[in-house]
Write a protein that holds these residues in place. Structure first.
Motif, PDB file in Angstrom:
ATOM      1  N   ASN A  14       1.214   6.347  -7.139  1.00  0.00           N
ATOM      2  CA  ASN A  14       0.035   7.162  -7.386  1.00  0.00           C
ATOM      3  C   ASN A  14       0.365   8.647  -7.357  1.00  0.00           C
ATOM      4  O   ASN A  14      -0.116   9.429  -8.198  1.00  0.00           O
ATOM      5  N   TYR A  47      -3.411   0.998 -11.991  1.00  0.00           N
ATOM      6  CA  TYR A  47      -4.505   1.783 -11.429  1.00  0.00           C
ATOM      7  C   TYR A  47      -4.341   3.294 -11.554  1.00  0.00           C
ATOM      8  O   TYR A  47      -5.296   3.978 -11.952  1.00  0.00           O
ATOM      9  N   ALA A 103      -7.240  -4.305  -7.526  1.00  0.00           N
ATOM     10  CA  ALA A 103      -5.939  -4.148  -6.878  1.00  0.00           C
ATOM     11  C   ALA A 103      -6.032  -4.345  -5.372  1.00  0.00           C
ATOM     12  O   ALA A 103      -5.199  -5.027  -4.760  1.00  0.00           O
ATOM     13  N   PHE A 104      -7.054  -3.740  -4.758  1.00  0.00           N
ATOM     14  CA  PHE A 104      -7.203  -3.808  -3.306  1.00  0.00           C
ATOM     15  C   PHE A 104      -7.734  -5.167  -2.835  1.00  0.00           C
ATOM     16  O   PHE A 104      -7.739  -5.432  -1.636  1.00  0.00           O
ATOM     17  N   VAL A 134     -11.016  -0.750 -11.100  1.00  0.00           N
ATOM     18  CA  VAL A 134      -9.632  -1.221 -11.213  1.00  0.00           C
ATOM     19  C   VAL A 134      -8.990  -1.238  -9.829  1.00  0.00           C
ATOM     20  O   VAL A 134      -8.287  -2.182  -9.469  1.00  0.00           O
ATOM     21  N   LEU A 135      -9.249  -0.190  -9.049  1.00  0.00           N
ATOM     22  CA  LEU A 135      -8.748  -0.160  -7.674  1.00  0.00           C
ATOM     23  C   LEU A 135      -9.321  -1.334  -6.882  1.00  0.00           C
ATOM     24  O   LEU A 135      -8.621  -1.925  -6.038  1.00  0.00           O
ATOM     25  N   PHE A 158      -6.657  -8.136  -4.321  1.00  0.00           N
ATOM     26  CA  PHE A 158      -5.826  -9.221  -4.852  1.00  0.00           C
ATOM     27  C   PHE A 158      -5.102 -10.007  -3.767  1.00  0.00           C
ATOM     28  O   PHE A 158      -4.556 -11.081  -4.022  1.00  0.00           O
ATOM     29  N   ARG A 195       0.836  -1.193   0.000  1.00  0.00           N
ATOM     30  CA  ARG A 195       0.000   0.000   0.000  1.00  0.00           C
ATOM     31  C   ARG A 195       0.874   1.248   0.000  1.00  0.00           C
ATOM     32  O   ARG A 195       0.602   2.224  -0.692  1.00  0.00           O
ATOM     33  N   ILE A 240      -1.342  -4.846 -11.654  1.00  0.00           N
ATOM     34  CA  ILE A 240      -2.602  -4.132 -11.432  1.00  0.00           C
ATOM     35  C   ILE A 240      -2.364  -2.868 -10.617  1.00  0.00           C
ATOM     36  O   ILE A 240      -2.942  -1.807 -10.891  1.00  0.00           O
ATOM     37  N   ALA A 241      -1.477  -2.953  -9.617  1.00  0.00           N
ATOM     38  CA  ALA A 241      -1.162  -1.778  -8.805  1.00  0.00           C
ATOM     39  C   ALA A 241      -0.526  -0.679  -9.645  1.00  0.00           C
ATOM     40  O   ALA A 241      -0.801   0.514  -9.438  1.00  0.00           O
ATOM     41  N   ALA A 301      -0.413  -9.026  -9.194  1.00  0.00           N
ATOM     42  CA  ALA A 301      -0.825  -7.988  -8.244  1.00  0.00           C
ATOM     43  C   ALA A 301      -0.049  -6.705  -8.483  1.00  0.00           C
ATOM     44  O   ALA A 301      -0.621  -5.592  -8.442  1.00  0.00           O
ATOM     45  N   GLY A 340       2.297   1.719  -3.368  1.00  0.00           N
ATOM     46  CA  GLY A 340       1.254   2.227  -4.256  1.00  0.00           C
ATOM     47  C   GLY A 340       1.055   3.720  -4.111  1.00  0.00           C
ATOM     48  O   GLY A 340       0.784   4.422  -5.101  1.00  0.00           O
TER      49      GLY A 340
END
Length: 292
Positions: free
Chosen positions: A68, A133, A150-151, A146-147, A153, A61, A129-130, A126, A64
């Protein structure tokens, strides 16, 4: 005085970058992952997997957040709530933030290496996907979906680590959990609706329009019904049902917080959503502890 002397120390910037003082973000990932571990093991999965998935959730996290913030730095300048994030404000260079994220992701991968080959393989999916996003909001009308993947997985990865397979039950749990993510991240998007409309990015709050509150409640309902059905299929009893009931009670309260679409109410509902996940996890763990 040199302006650089007024900047926070590097460690403080890194902690701000990964939202260290806002644990709600990683708790939203942790509770469904732990619930999946208990369901996959049909009881306590052992301290090794609990520690690996707890620390791995926190690390990924945090990584991520780094990705982000770099991807969204131009958008975040125009949003009051995010304008002072370290990358957006210029306190950290994008390359430095990405380096921090890479180190955190590498540490998470070291933890995954202590599991099995199937879990290691799924960890690459995983990660993909992260990485995808942050750019979904430029292309997808509801990037929260999409989140949601990811969240969620951690769920198939929990089954892979526990059973060395990913059965249909894991994917159904992921699908149900995706709707919980849609619910709370739509609440989050409702906070920034005006800014997002001005910037020109896409969110579920903008896509749903005047049906946003109805949509959030429908997402919650699908999530709770899906997990209730899956729990019943797994033979879970009254402790699990009680946990779902407590979660449902919180959902009703959240309706009161978001129905007038106030920024403060929507943000509070989002920020407290981890208690919904905790109630479901607590019911799951209590069921195996009390009834097995």
């Amino acid at each position: 005085m040199d302006a650089t002397a007024l900047r926070p120390p590097r460690l403080a910037l890194y902690l701000d970058l990964i939202r260290w003082n806002r644990p709600a973000g990683w708790l939203l990932l942790l509770w469904p992952t732990l619930a999946a571990l208990w369901l996959a093991a049909r009881g306590f999965p052992g301290w090794h997997l609990v520690i690996v998935f707890t620390l791995g959730t926190i690390l990924m996290r945090s990584a991520g957040c780094c990705i982000n913030d770099v991807a969204d730095r131009e958008f975040d300048r125009h949003v009051k709530r995010t304008a002072q994030r370290p990358v957006t404000s210029g306190a950290l260079a994008p390359s430095e933030a990405l380096a921090v994220g890479a180190v955190l992701a590498a540490l998470a991968f070291v933890l995954v290496l202590t599991t099995n080959a199937l879990t290691i393989a799924w960890s690459f999916a995983a990660l993909g996907i992260a990485l995808a996003y942050p750019y979904a909001k430029r292309l997808v009308a509801m990037p929260q979906a999409v989140l949601g993947v990811a969240f969620s997985f951690g769920i198939p990865m929990a089954y892979a680590a526990t059973r060395n397979e990913v059965p249909a039950e894991a994917w159904w749990l992921l699908a149900g959990n995706l709707f919980w993510v849609l619910a709370y991240d739509t609440e989050y998007a409702m906070v920034d609706r005006d800014d997002d409309l001005h910037i020109g990015i896409q969110t579920s709050a903008l896509t749903l329009g005047r049906f946003d509150v109805i949509g959030v409640m429908a997402f919650y309902a699908i999530y709770l019904l899906a997990w209730a059905w899956l729990g019943a299929s797994a033979g879970l009893g009254w402790p699990y049902a009680l946990g779902l009931g407590v979660a449902a009670g919180q959902v009703v309260w959240h309706y009161g917080l978001i129905r007038d679409r106030s920024r403060d109410g929507c943000f509070r509902a989002f920020r407290l959503n981890h208690w919904v996940g905790f109630a479901v996890f607590a019911g799951t763990a209590a069921d195996f502890f009390l009834l097995r």
